[in-house]
Scaffold this motif. Structure first.
Motif, PDB file in Angstrom:
ATOM      1  N   PRO A   1       0.834  -1.205   0.000  1.00 38.51           N
ATOM      2  CA  PRO A   1       0.000   0.000   0.000  1.00 38.51           C
ATOM      3  C   PRO A   1       0.872   1.260   0.000  1.00 38.51           C
ATOM      4  N   LYS A   2       0.471   2.237  -0.781  1.00 38.07           N
ATOM      5  CA  LYS A   2       1.259   3.471  -0.914  1.00 38.07           C
ATOM      6  C   LYS A   2       1.349   4.257   0.387  1.00 38.07           C
ATOM      7  N   TRP A   3       0.374   4.097   1.264  1.00 38.75           N
ATOM      8  CA  TRP A   3       0.362   4.877   2.497  1.00 38.75           C
ATOM      9  C   TRP A   3       1.339   4.345   3.546  1.00 38.75           C
TER      10      TRP A   3
ATOM     11  N   SER B   1       4.774   3.523   5.453  1.00 34.05           N
ATOM     12  CA  SER B   1       6.070   4.199   5.536  1.00 34.05           C
ATOM     13  C   SER B   1       7.100   3.406   4.743  1.00 34.05           C
ATOM     14  N   GLU B   2       8.241   4.005   4.517  1.00 36.22           N
ATOM     15  CA  GLU B   2       9.304   3.317   3.785  1.00 36.22           C
ATOM     16  C   GLU B   2       9.734   2.031   4.505  1.00 36.22           C
ATOM     17  N   ASP B   3       9.859   2.097   5.832  1.00 34.10           N
ATOM     18  CA  ASP B   3      10.228   0.909   6.600  1.00 34.10           C
ATOM     19  C   ASP B   3       9.163  -0.178   6.494  1.00 34.10           C
ATOM     20  N   ALA B   4       7.905   0.217   6.605  1.00 30.96           N
ATOM     21  CA  ALA B   4       6.809  -0.748   6.528  1.00 30.96           C
ATOM     22  C   ALA B   4       6.729  -1.367   5.129  1.00 30.96           C
ATOM     23  N   ARG B   5       6.927  -0.556   4.096  1.00 29.80           N
ATOM     24  CA  ARG B   5       6.929  -1.081   2.720  1.00 29.80           C
ATOM     25  C   ARG B   5       8.071  -2.074   2.517  1.00 29.80           C
TER      26      ARG B   5
ATOM     27  N   LEU C   1      -4.940  -9.315   4.293  1.00 28.42           N
ATOM     28  CA  LEU C   1      -4.063  -8.197   3.953  1.00 28.42           C
ATOM     29  C   LEU C   1      -4.051  -7.092   5.009  1.00 28.42           C
ATOM     30  N   THR C   2      -5.166  -6.829   5.654  1.00 27.28           N
ATOM     31  CA  THR C   2      -5.178  -5.803   6.703  1.00 27.28           C
ATOM     32  C   THR C   2      -4.278  -6.207   7.862  1.00 27.28           C
ATOM     33  N   GLY C   3      -4.308  -7.478   8.250  1.00 28.19           N
ATOM     34  CA  GLY C   3      -3.426  -7.948   9.317  1.00 28.19           C
ATOM     35  C   GLY C   3      -1.964  -7.836   8.921  1.00 28.19           C
ATOM     36  N   ILE C   4      -1.653  -8.148   7.675  1.00 36.77           N
ATOM     37  CA  ILE C   4      -0.274  -8.015   7.183  1.00 36.77           C
ATOM     38  C   ILE C   4       0.133  -6.545   7.177  1.00 36.77           C
ATOM     39  N   GLU C   5      -0.759  -5.671   6.751  1.00 35.86           N
ATOM     40  CA  GLU C   5      -0.472  -4.237   6.795  1.00 35.86           C
ATOM     41  C   GLU C   5      -0.159  -3.801   8.223  1.00 35.86           C
ATOM     42  N   ASN C   6      -0.974  -4.250   9.173  1.00 34.88           N
ATOM     43  CA  ASN C   6      -0.756  -3.875  10.576  1.00 34.88           C
ATOM     44  C   ASN C   6       0.588  -4.380  11.085  1.00 34.88           C
ATOM     45  N   TYR C   7       0.956  -5.599  10.710  1.00 37.52           N
ATOM     46  CA  TYR C   7       2.266  -6.133  11.082  1.00 37.52           C
ATOM     47  C   TYR C   7       3.368  -5.223  10.531  1.00 37.52           C
ATOM     48  N   CYS C   8       3.259  -4.870   9.261  1.00 41.31           N
ATOM     49  CA  CYS C   8       4.284  -4.036   8.629  1.00 41.31           C
ATOM     50  C   CYS C   8       4.360  -2.650   9.262  1.00 41.31           C
ATOM     51  N   VAL C   9       3.211  -2.076   9.615  1.00 44.50           N
ATOM     52  CA  VAL C   9       3.189  -0.780  10.299  1.00 44.50           C
ATOM     53  C   VAL C   9       3.920  -0.884  11.639  1.00 44.50           C
ATOM     54  N   ALA C  10       3.641  -1.938  12.397  1.00 39.13           N
ATOM     55  CA  ALA C  10       4.296  -2.122  13.698  1.00 39.13           C
ATOM     56  C   ALA C  10       5.807  -2.241  13.539  1.00 39.13           C
TER      57      ALA C  10
END
Length: 133
Positions: free
Chosen positions: A25-27, A29-33, A54-63
């Protein structure tokens, strides 16, 4: 009565797994991406992830992104801010819990696919090393 509290079910391939890695997702952060790009090929190969995950994976990456950003702040400032440390600690806990959900930790990877093929059906750990009949 079967007691399952604290027992996690074995991970297994899903019936409708994603077959190719969706773009990060474009939103994010660079670290999360970066974390997304690192883990998604593994999750796709293991056939664990569906669109619903995918939402759970996004949340993992954000953390994970938060953990890394806070660590950079510590390294840059040379100080350990208690508030940031607490935030980093909570982000680490969240990332660890979500990682376990998707087979991204050694223990959860061992659960992928279910039981080991060489299981001797002996659940008594005290019989290890003893002669069995």
């Amino acid at each position: 009565m079967t007691h399952l509290r604290g027992v996690k079910p074995a991970l297994s391939p899903d019936r409708e797994p994603l077959t190719k890695t969706p773009p990060a997702p474009k939103w994010l952060s660079e670290d999360a991406r970066g974390e997304w790009k690192r883990i998604m090929p593994r999750l796709i190969a293991d056939r664990i992830v569906t669109r619903a995950d995918l939402t759970g994976i996004e949340n993992y990456c954000v953390a994970v992104g938060h953990v890394r950003a806070i660590e950079r702040t510590f390294a840059t400032t040379g100080t350990l801010d208690k508030t940031l440390f607490g935030m980093q600690n909570r982000a680490m806990q969240t990332a660890r819990q979500l990682a376990a959900e998707y087979g991204l930790s050694p223990v959860s990877r061992a659960r992928v696919g279910g039981n080991a093929a060489d299981d001797d059906d002996d659940d008594n750990p005290l019989t290890i090393g003893r002669n069995r009949r």
